[in-house]
Design a protein around this motif. Structure first.
Motif, PDB file in Angstrom:
ATOM      1  N   TRP A   1      -4.634  12.187  -6.986  1.00  0.00           N
ATOM      2  CA  TRP A   1      -5.422  11.136  -7.270  1.00  0.00           C
ATOM      3  C   TRP A   1      -6.453  10.703  -6.428  1.00  0.00           C
ATOM      4  CZ3 TRP A   1      -4.589   7.539  -3.391  1.00  0.00           C
ATOM      5  CH2 TRP A   1      -3.696   7.920  -2.811  1.00  0.00           C
ATOM      6  N   LEU A   2      -6.480  11.151  -5.274  1.00  0.00           N
ATOM      7  CA  LEU A   2      -7.677  11.030  -4.440  1.00  0.00           C
ATOM      8  C   LEU A   2      -9.134  11.232  -4.616  1.00  0.00           C
ATOM      9  CD1 LEU A   2      -6.672  12.014  -0.573  1.00  0.00           C
ATOM     10  CD2 LEU A   2      -7.084   9.731  -1.667  1.00  0.00           C
ATOM     11  N   SER A   3      -9.019  12.325  -5.302  1.00  0.00           N
ATOM     12  CA  SER A   3     -10.675  12.849  -5.590  1.00  0.00           C
ATOM     13  C   SER A   3     -11.260  11.771  -6.760  1.00  0.00           C
ATOM     14  CB  SER A   3     -10.836  14.359  -6.267  1.00  0.00           C
ATOM     15  OG  SER A   3      -9.805  14.531  -7.355  1.00  0.00           O
ATOM     16  N   PRO A   4     -10.789  11.415  -7.725  1.00  0.00           N
ATOM     17  CA  PRO A   4     -11.517  10.211  -8.615  1.00  0.00           C
ATOM     18  C   PRO A   4     -11.840   9.097  -7.647  1.00  0.00           C
ATOM     19  CG  PRO A   4      -9.408  10.556  -9.278  1.00  0.00           C
ATOM     20  CD  PRO A   4      -9.499  11.775  -8.398  1.00  0.00           C
ATOM     21  N   LEU A   5     -10.812   8.781  -6.851  1.00  0.00           N
ATOM     22  CA  LEU A   5     -11.117   7.478  -6.045  1.00  0.00           C
ATOM     23  C   LEU A   5     -12.178   7.609  -5.006  1.00  0.00           C
ATOM     24  CD1 LEU A   5      -7.367   6.129  -5.487  1.00  0.00           C
ATOM     25  CD2 LEU A   5      -9.144   5.809  -7.375  1.00  0.00           C
ATOM     26  N   ILE A   6     -12.299   8.740  -4.437  1.00  0.00           N
ATOM     27  CA  ILE A   6     -13.207   9.138  -3.462  1.00  0.00           C
ATOM     28  C   ILE A   6     -14.644   9.067  -4.026  1.00  0.00           C
ATOM     29  CG2 ILE A   6     -14.539  11.162  -2.019  1.00  0.00           C
ATOM     30  CD1 ILE A   6     -11.481  11.863  -1.401  1.00  0.00           C
ATOM     31  N   GLY A   7     -14.603   9.250  -5.172  1.00  0.00           N
ATOM     32  CA  GLY A   7     -16.156   9.087  -5.903  1.00  0.00           C
ATOM     33  C   GLY A   7     -16.295   8.002  -6.659  1.00  0.00           C
ATOM     34  N   THR A   8     -15.295   6.907  -6.338  1.00  0.00           N
ATOM     35  CA  THR A   8     -15.434   5.625  -7.021  1.00  0.00           C
ATOM     36  C   THR A   8     -15.776   4.506  -5.876  1.00  0.00           C
ATOM     37  OG1 THR A   8     -13.784   5.983  -8.795  1.00  0.00           O
ATOM     38  CG2 THR A   8     -14.198   3.875  -8.285  1.00  0.00           C
ATOM     39  N   TYR A   9     -15.169   4.656  -4.832  1.00  0.00           N
ATOM     40  CA  TYR A   9     -15.237   3.430  -3.758  1.00  0.00           C
ATOM     41  C   TYR A   9     -16.094   3.996  -2.727  1.00  0.00           C
ATOM     42  CZ  TYR A   9     -11.324   1.761  -6.481  1.00  0.00           C
ATOM     43  OH  TYR A   9     -10.699   1.267  -7.344  1.00  0.00           O
ATOM     44  N   VAL A  10     -16.683   2.863  -1.626  1.00  0.00           N
ATOM     45  CA  VAL A  10     -17.663   3.146  -0.846  1.00  0.00           C
ATOM     46  C   VAL A  10     -16.916   3.577   0.679  1.00  0.00           C
ATOM     47  CG1 VAL A  10     -19.057   1.613  -1.464  1.00  0.00           C
ATOM     48  CG2 VAL A  10     -17.559   0.853   0.290  1.00  0.00           C
ATOM     49  N   ASN A  11     -15.516   3.848   0.616  1.00  0.00           N
ATOM     50  CA  ASN A  11     -14.925   4.380   1.538  1.00  0.00           C
ATOM     51  C   ASN A  11     -15.447   4.071   2.853  1.00  0.00           C
ATOM     52  OD1 ASN A  11     -13.693   5.738  -0.553  1.00  0.00           O
ATOM     53  ND2 ASN A  11     -14.891   7.739  -0.448  1.00  0.00           N
TER      54      ASN A  11
ATOM     55  N   THR B   1       0.942  -1.287  -0.168  1.00  0.00           N
ATOM     56  CA  THR B   1       0.131   0.074  -0.036  1.00  0.00           C
ATOM     57  C   THR B   1       0.970   1.325  -0.111  1.00  0.00           C
ATOM     58  OG1 THR B   1      -1.619  -1.326   1.106  1.00  0.00           O
ATOM     59  CG2 THR B   1      -1.764   1.176   1.143  1.00  0.00           C
ATOM     60  N   GLU B   2       1.793   1.314   0.736  1.00  0.00           N
ATOM     61  CA  GLU B   2       2.840   2.227   1.034  1.00  0.00           C
ATOM     62  C   GLU B   2       3.366   2.634  -0.582  1.00  0.00           C
ATOM     63  OE1 GLU B   2       5.313   1.320   3.681  1.00  0.00           O
ATOM     64  OE2 GLU B   2       4.324   1.979   5.604  1.00  0.00           O
ATOM     65  N   ALA B   3       3.934   1.534  -1.182  1.00  0.00           N
ATOM     66  CA  ALA B   3       4.262   1.751  -2.476  1.00  0.00           C
ATOM     67  C   ALA B   3       3.110   2.387  -3.492  1.00  0.00           C
ATOM     68  CB  ALA B   3       5.086   0.438  -3.128  1.00  0.00           C
ATOM     69  N   THR B   4       2.097   1.688  -3.430  1.00  0.00           N
ATOM     70  CA  THR B   4       0.981   2.349  -4.137  1.00  0.00           C
ATOM     71  C   THR B   4       0.716   3.799  -4.100  1.00  0.00           C
ATOM     72  OG1 THR B   4      -0.165   0.061  -4.162  1.00  0.00           O
ATOM     73  CG2 THR B   4      -1.453   2.127  -4.766  1.00  0.00           C
ATOM     74  N   VAL B   5       0.653   4.308  -2.911  1.00  0.00           N
ATOM     75  CA  VAL B   5       0.676   5.773  -2.555  1.00  0.00           C
ATOM     76  C   VAL B   5       1.746   6.367  -3.062  1.00  0.00           C
ATOM     77  CG1 VAL B   5       0.540   7.592  -0.849  1.00  0.00           C
ATOM     78  CG2 VAL B   5      -0.802   5.582  -0.657  1.00  0.00           C
ATOM     79  N   ARG B   6       3.149   5.822  -2.907  1.00  0.00           N
ATOM     80  CA  ARG B   6       4.278   6.644  -3.389  1.00  0.00           C
ATOM     81  C   ARG B   6       4.058   6.671  -5.043  1.00  0.00           C
ATOM     82  NH1 ARG B   6       7.475   3.727  -0.953  1.00  0.00           N
ATOM     83  NH2 ARG B   6       7.906   2.131  -2.338  1.00  0.00           N
ATOM     84  N   LEU B   7       3.711   5.705  -5.758  1.00  0.00           N
ATOM     85  CA  LEU B   7       3.778   5.696  -7.275  1.00  0.00           C
ATOM     86  C   LEU B   7       2.369   6.554  -7.959  1.00  0.00           C
ATOM     87  CD1 LEU B   7       4.313   2.120  -8.329  1.00  0.00           C
ATOM     88  CD2 LEU B   7       5.518   4.151  -8.910  1.00  0.00           C
ATOM     89  N   LEU B   8       1.270   6.629  -6.890  1.00  0.00           N
ATOM     90  CA  LEU B   8       0.483   7.514  -7.507  1.00  0.00           C
ATOM     91  C   LEU B   8       0.752   8.933  -7.154  1.00  0.00           C
ATOM     92  CD1 LEU B   8      -2.513   5.527  -5.768  1.00  0.00           C
ATOM     93  CD2 LEU B   8      -2.469   5.810  -8.257  1.00  0.00           C
ATOM     94  N   ASP B   9       1.407   9.247  -6.144  1.00  0.00           N
ATOM     95  CA  ASP B   9       2.088  10.512  -5.959  1.00  0.00           C
ATOM     96  C   ASP B   9       2.945  10.908  -7.041  1.00  0.00           C
ATOM     97  OD1 ASP B   9       0.385  11.060  -3.815  1.00  0.00           O
ATOM     98  OD2 ASP B   9       2.151  10.631  -2.445  1.00  0.00           O
ATOM     99  N   ALA B  10       3.725  10.111  -7.501  1.00  0.00           N
ATOM    100  CA  ALA B  10       4.795  10.385  -8.441  1.00  0.00           C
ATOM    101  C   ALA B  10       4.349  10.452  -9.851  1.00  0.00           C
ATOM    102  CB  ALA B  10       6.062   9.287  -8.331  1.00  0.00           C
ATOM    103  N   GLU B  11       3.424   9.487 -10.137  1.00  0.00           N
ATOM    104  CA  GLU B  11       2.972   9.415 -11.716  1.00  0.00           C
ATOM    105  C   GLU B  11       1.762   9.490 -11.978  1.00  0.00           C
ATOM    106  OE1 GLU B  11       4.651   5.420 -12.737  1.00  0.00           O
ATOM    107  OE2 GLU B  11       6.496   6.066 -12.115  1.00  0.00           O
ATOM    108  N   GLY B  12       0.744   9.435 -10.938  1.00  0.00           N
ATOM    109  CA  GLY B  12      -0.615   9.919 -11.180  1.00  0.00           C
ATOM    110  C   GLY B  12      -1.487   8.618 -11.378  1.00  0.00           C
ATOM    111  N   LEU B  13      -2.736   8.707 -11.370  1.00  0.00           N
ATOM    112  CA  LEU B  13      -3.637   7.545 -11.489  1.00  0.00           C
ATOM    113  C   LEU B  13      -3.638   6.897 -12.824  1.00  0.00           C
ATOM    114  CD1 LEU B  13      -5.892   5.878  -9.887  1.00  0.00           C
ATOM    115  CD2 LEU B  13      -7.447   7.769 -10.616  1.00  0.00           C
ATOM    116  N   ALA B  14      -3.765   7.809 -14.001  1.00  0.00           N
ATOM    117  CA  ALA B  14      -3.697   7.039 -15.310  1.00  0.00           C
ATOM    118  C   ALA B  14      -2.564   6.223 -15.716  1.00  0.00           C
ATOM    119  CB  ALA B  14      -3.499   8.283 -16.037  1.00  0.00           C
ATOM    120  N   LYS B  15      -1.306   6.404 -15.143  1.00  0.00           N
ATOM    121  CA  LYS B  15      -0.085   5.634 -15.136  1.00  0.00           C
ATOM    122  C   LYS B  15      -0.184   4.410 -14.354  1.00  0.00           C
ATOM    123  CE  LYS B  15       2.676   9.132 -17.364  1.00  0.00           C
ATOM    124  NZ  LYS B  15       3.843   9.995 -17.366  1.00  0.00           N
ATOM    125  N   PHE B  16      -0.548   4.398 -13.165  1.00  0.00           N
ATOM    126  CA  PHE B  16      -0.545   3.173 -12.343  1.00  0.00           C
ATOM    127  C   PHE B  16      -1.072   1.860 -12.944  1.00  0.00           C
ATOM    128  CE2 PHE B  16      -2.010   0.529  -8.938  1.00  0.00           C
ATOM    129  CZ  PHE B  16      -0.927   0.544  -8.138  1.00  0.00           C
TER     130      PHE B  16
END
Length: 260
Positions: free
Chosen positions: A126-136, A38-53
């Motif tokens: 990248w958070l905002s589109p995920l907030i609208g996607t998942y039940v959180n 999960t930590e690596a996922t957050v790091r990648l999303l910060d560095a490269e964005g959601l589209a490239k993940f």
């Protein structure tokens, strides 16, 4: 077939039926666990964005095979949902079970929580589109929701208005923080500071005959807005809008009258 059907019906990684996979065990890849992934996922999303993940990109970051990652999560959606909740864990929230509200003003607490939420959205575009996607419904997201409800209940609004008040404040913050975060990310993508990108965008807009009139009409408002930098303009806009919302809540409390 039955397993696939169960997975398609599951709406959240937090509702999975099987036990969560933790640290290394028999046949599991060395050095991996859900927290590290999960930590690596957050790091990648910060560095490269959601589209490239991708799972393949994440596996390369962890120096393992993609199949090794799937030992801990079933899908890419599961990982994104875990990253979403991990980001909410950055918020410095009081402990609901031990902290009391007797010595704090709901206005101060609401402003503090709104500012923290805005900062989270700006740090992680990248958070905002995920907030609208998942039940959180991860633990950190639920803790945030509890704090929001706890504060708004203290305003004195009637019960039927509480959800609307939460929506008014935090949908505003969501929209503001999303726009701000994406603007900063867009500036960085062009190799510019937000100020340079803003000047470039405004000069491009005024070059269009159709847009020039609108920009001219807005010039007085922009001047009155104040601020020498984009950051200062955002700060003033956000704080003034937040004051408007707090004043609106106060006005609605007065309109409702004393609670029976």
């Amino acid at each position: 077939m039955a397993r696939a059907a169960r997975q398609s019906l599951r709406t959240s990684v937090w509702l999975e039926e099987k036990p969560r996979r933790g640290a290394r065990g028999g046949g599991q890849p060395s050095g991996l666990d859900r927290e590290r992934i999960t930590e690596a996922t957050v790091r990648l999303l910060d560095a490269e964005g959601l589209a490239k993940f991708s799972m393949r990109r994440l596996a390369a970051e962890l120096n393992v095979t993609a199949m090794s990652v799937y030992w801990y999560v079933d899908t890419k959606d599961d990982l994104l949902e875990l990253a979403l909740d991990a980001a909410f864990g950055e918020l410095d929230l009081p402990d609901t079970d031990t902290d009391t509200d007797e010595d704090t003003d709901w206005r101060d607490d609401l402003r503090a929580l709104a500012r923290a939420y805005r900062g989270l959205l700006v740090r992680h575009p990248w958070l905002s589109p995920l907030i609208g996607t998942y039940v959180n419904i991860g633990p950190n997201s639920l803790h945030f929701s509890r704090q929001v409800q706890r504060i708004v209940r203290r305003t004195g609004l009637p019960a039927h208005g509480l959800v609307a008040a939460i929506s008014a404040v935090f949908q505003f913050v969501y929209g503001f923080g999303t726009t701000e975060g994406h603007f900063i990310a867009r500036s960085a993508a062009f190799g510019m500071s937000p100020d340079d990108y803003f000047r470039h965008a405004m000069s491009s807009v005024t070059a269009s005959a159709e847009a020039a009139d609108i920009v001219q009409d807005s010039a007085e408002l922009m001047e009155a807005r104040g601020g020498d930098t984009v950051e200062e303009m955002w700060e003033r806009d956000f704080e003034f809008a937040l004051d408007l919302l707090v004043a609106g809540i106060e006005a609605m409390v007065d309109r409702a009258g004393p609670t029976p």
